[in-house]
Design an enzyme around this catalytic site. Structure first.
Site, PDB file in Angstrom:
ATOM      1  N   LYS A  59      18.859   0.064   2.816  1.00  0.00           N
ATOM      2  CA  LYS A  59      17.965  -1.102   2.841  1.00  0.00           C
ATOM      3  C   LYS A  59      17.589  -1.551   1.430  1.00  0.00           C
ATOM      4  O   LYS A  59      17.396  -2.740   1.196  1.00  0.00           O
ATOM      5  CB  LYS A  59      16.723  -0.839   3.707  1.00  0.00           C
TER       6      LYS A  59
ATOM      7  N   LYS B 276      20.938  -6.084  14.726  1.00  0.00           N
ATOM      8  CA  LYS B 276      20.331  -7.360  15.084  1.00  0.00           C
ATOM      9  C   LYS B 276      20.086  -8.241  13.870  1.00  0.00           C
ATOM     10  O   LYS B 276      19.841  -9.427  14.001  1.00  0.00           O
ATOM     11  CB  LYS B 276      19.065  -7.163  15.915  1.00  0.00           C
TER      12      LYS B 276
ATOM     13  N   LYS C 118      27.857  -0.535  12.055  1.00  0.00           N
ATOM     14  CA  LYS C 118      26.963  -0.499  13.219  1.00  0.00           C
ATOM     15  C   LYS C 118      26.594  -1.915  13.689  1.00  0.00           C
ATOM     16  O   LYS C 118      26.367  -2.796  12.860  1.00  0.00           O
ATOM     17  CB  LYS C 118      25.707   0.265  12.775  1.00  0.00           C
TER      18      LYS C 118
HETATM   19  P1  ATP Z   1      18.057  -3.664  11.987  1.00  0.00           P
HETATM   20  O1  ATP Z   1      19.504  -3.991  12.127  1.00  0.00           O
HETATM   21  O2  ATP Z   1      17.168  -4.854  11.871  1.00  0.00           O
HETATM   22  O3  ATP Z   1      17.781  -2.578  10.999  1.00  0.00           O
HETATM   23  P2  ATP Z   1      18.431  -2.240  14.401  1.00  0.00           P
HETATM   24  O4  ATP Z   1      19.262  -3.152  15.253  1.00  0.00           O
HETATM   25  O5  ATP Z   1      19.073  -1.080  13.771  1.00  0.00           O
HETATM   26  O6  ATP Z   1      17.623  -3.073  13.351  1.00  0.00           O
HETATM   27  P3  ATP Z   1      16.062  -0.776  15.181  1.00  0.00           P
HETATM   28  O7  ATP Z   1      14.795  -1.403  15.609  1.00  0.00           O
HETATM   29  O8  ATP Z   1      16.098  -0.236  13.810  1.00  0.00           O
HETATM   30  O9  ATP Z   1      17.244  -1.790  15.340  1.00  0.00           O
HETATM   31  O10 ATP Z   1      16.507   0.326  16.205  1.00  0.00           O
HETATM   32  C1  ATP Z   1      15.977   0.488  17.487  1.00  0.00           C
HETATM   33  C2  ATP Z   1      16.719   1.584  18.239  1.00  0.00           C
HETATM   34  O11 ATP Z   1      18.039   1.166  18.536  1.00  0.00           O
HETATM   35  C3  ATP Z   1      16.873   2.893  17.471  1.00  0.00           C
HETATM   36  O12 ATP Z   1      16.723   3.970  18.369  1.00  0.00           O
HETATM   37  C4  ATP Z   1      18.278   2.849  16.957  1.00  0.00           C
HETATM   38  O13 ATP Z   1      18.813   4.129  16.761  1.00  0.00           O
HETATM   39  C5  ATP Z   1      18.986   2.132  18.088  1.00  0.00           C
HETATM   40  N1  ATP Z   1      20.152   1.405  17.606  1.00  0.00           N
HETATM   41  C6  ATP Z   1      20.170   0.409  16.692  1.00  0.00           C
HETATM   42  N2  ATP Z   1      21.414  -0.059  16.508  1.00  0.00           N
HETATM   43  C7  ATP Z   1      22.218   0.675  17.329  1.00  0.00           C
HETATM   44  C8  ATP Z   1      23.624   0.679  17.589  1.00  0.00           C
HETATM   45  N3  ATP Z   1      24.445  -0.165  16.975  1.00  0.00           N
HETATM   46  N4  ATP Z   1      24.109   1.556  18.491  1.00  0.00           N
HETATM   47  C9  ATP Z   1      23.287   2.409  19.132  1.00  0.00           C
HETATM   48  N5  ATP Z   1      21.955   2.469  18.926  1.00  0.00           N
HETATM   49  C10 ATP Z   1      21.414   1.612  18.039  1.00  0.00           C
END
Ligand code: ATP
Ligand code: LTN
Length: 338
Positions: free
Chosen positions: A120, A205, A202
């Site tokens: 980040k 969002k 990964k």
């Molecule tokens: P950002 O991309 O804005 O950092 P994010 O999509 O990673 O956000 P978070 O709010 O950080 O979302 O994560 C929420 C939950 O979703 C966490 O438990 C995280 O491990 C899970 N998660 C996020 N992205 C994935 C993915 N691609 N596959 C599986 N689990 C995920």
């Protein structure tokens, strides 16, 4: 929680997501879907971690709107707000208070090793703030405040769970058994759903390319089109291995949503092409998300119901959090209130 005897005492689950955008299929498969399965057998708290989200700059009006929408997505996905405590982190001051205390039991060296911090900071060179650095301590406070036994998260949160356990054990070693040391709960298939456009990355969002992720509120045709455009490879054979990350990702999505094993999915797709695979994956996603989207639309019309959930669940969370916080304050030597 409740008056149950020790033998039948249900364990406690805590998890949360940041209100930084509409949830993706990755968030859904990696985390939310498991929360739904687990909710019946545990006392569960599901948090909208708005304090964490301001480690990156947020527009205030958008943050407020996304926080409420995230809460509604939790409920639309099937979390029962009567059985679980669904709440905003910022409505429970104990999270920040415990985080401060735990900051004093966490080493700079430990935080320096966090890969999420490194990633980040690289992405946001202009705003490497102290909150981004101490993010894992606030996360530890979230979990330890409720004496959680289990934390269902995606694979990327493993390291944050390890530091939470280290902090809890360190504190317990000094002051006695204050905190439950939590275990991560990471699904076997689907813990890391990959980007549809760059399957080595990964699904996230906050990706700039909207075709890289499926939003759980995306229209059915948009979902089908995004899957159709997903990057695969030129081998043309449906098999499950790391040399075909795009195909592997589609199979993981298929298996998680249809409840199939990789073996049964491979025999189902034997002799078929990528077009068939994409078509079936698209349908599996649409079938899974349509009921959720219908419920979301209903909830949007029901402002009073949502307001009441926010209020009562926030109060319940505050009560539970106070128990641990007061114990911690006593242990470290703060004077008691008269
Ligand atoms: P950002 O991309 O804005 O950092 P994010 O999509 O990673 O956000 P978070 O709010 O950080 O979302 O994560 C929420 C939950 O979703 C966490 O438990 C995280 O491990 C899970 N998660 C996020 N992205 C994935 C993915 N691609 N596959 C599986 N689990 C995920
Ligand atoms: N860092 C997590 C969100 C989060 C969380 C938590 C998850 C904050 N506090 C407590 C589980 C338990 C993420 O998914 N980015």
């Amino acid at each position: 929680m409740g008056t149950e005897t020790k033998a039948e005492k249900k364990q406690i689950i805590f998890s949360g997501m940041q209100p930084t955008g509409v949830l993706t299929l990755g968030n859904y498969i990696g985390a939310l879907k498991n929360w739904i399965h687990l909710q019946d057998n545990y006392h569960s708290l599901f948090c909208i971690v708005d304090l964490h989200s301001i480690t990156l700059r947020q527009d205030p009006a958008v943050l407020r709107k996304r926080s409420r929408e995230l809460l509604m997505q939790y409920i639309a996905a099937g979390l029962d707000p009567e059985k679980n405590i669904i709440f905003y982190q910022s409505h429970v001051p104990a999270h920040s208070e415990l985080a401060w205390i735990l900051n004093c039991y966490t080493y700079m060296g430990e935080l320096n090793r966090m890969t999420q911090f490194k990633e980040k900071s690289e992405k946001n060179e202009a705003n490497i703030n102290a909150g981004l650095f101490t993010y894992p301590v606030l996360m530890a406070a979230d979990i330890l405040l409720y004496q959680a036994d289990l934390v269902p998260v995606g694979d990327d949160q493993k390291q944050h769970l390890e530091i939470t356990r280290d902090i809890a054990q360190r504190f317990n070693n000094i002051y006695g058994e204050v905190f439950t040391v939590p275990e991560p709960y990471i699904p076997k298939v689907g813990a890391r759903i990959m980007s549809l456009q760059e399957p080595m990355k990964k699904m996230s969002k906050s990706d700039d390319n909207e075709n890289a992720y499926i939003g759980i509120l995306d229209e059915p045709n948009r979902i089908r089109n995004k899957v159709k455009r997903a990057v695969t490879d030129s081998l043309g054979v449906i098999s499950y291995n790391d040399d075909q990350p795009g195909v592997k990702n589609l199979l993981n999505i298929y298996c998680s949503l249809r409840g199939e094993t990789v073996e049964s999915a491979l025999s189902h797709f034997e002799g078929k092409g990528y077009g068939d695979l994409k078509k079936e994956v698209g349908e599996a996603i649409v079938d899974e998300l349509t009921p959720l989207q219908d419920r979301f639309k209903e909830l949007e019309k029901n402002k009073d119901y949502i307001d009441q959930i926010i209020k009562t669940n926030g109060e319940k969370a505050n009560q539970l959090a106070q128990r641990t916080l007061q114990k911690v304050q006593r242990k470290v030597g703060f004077p008691s209130r008269i």
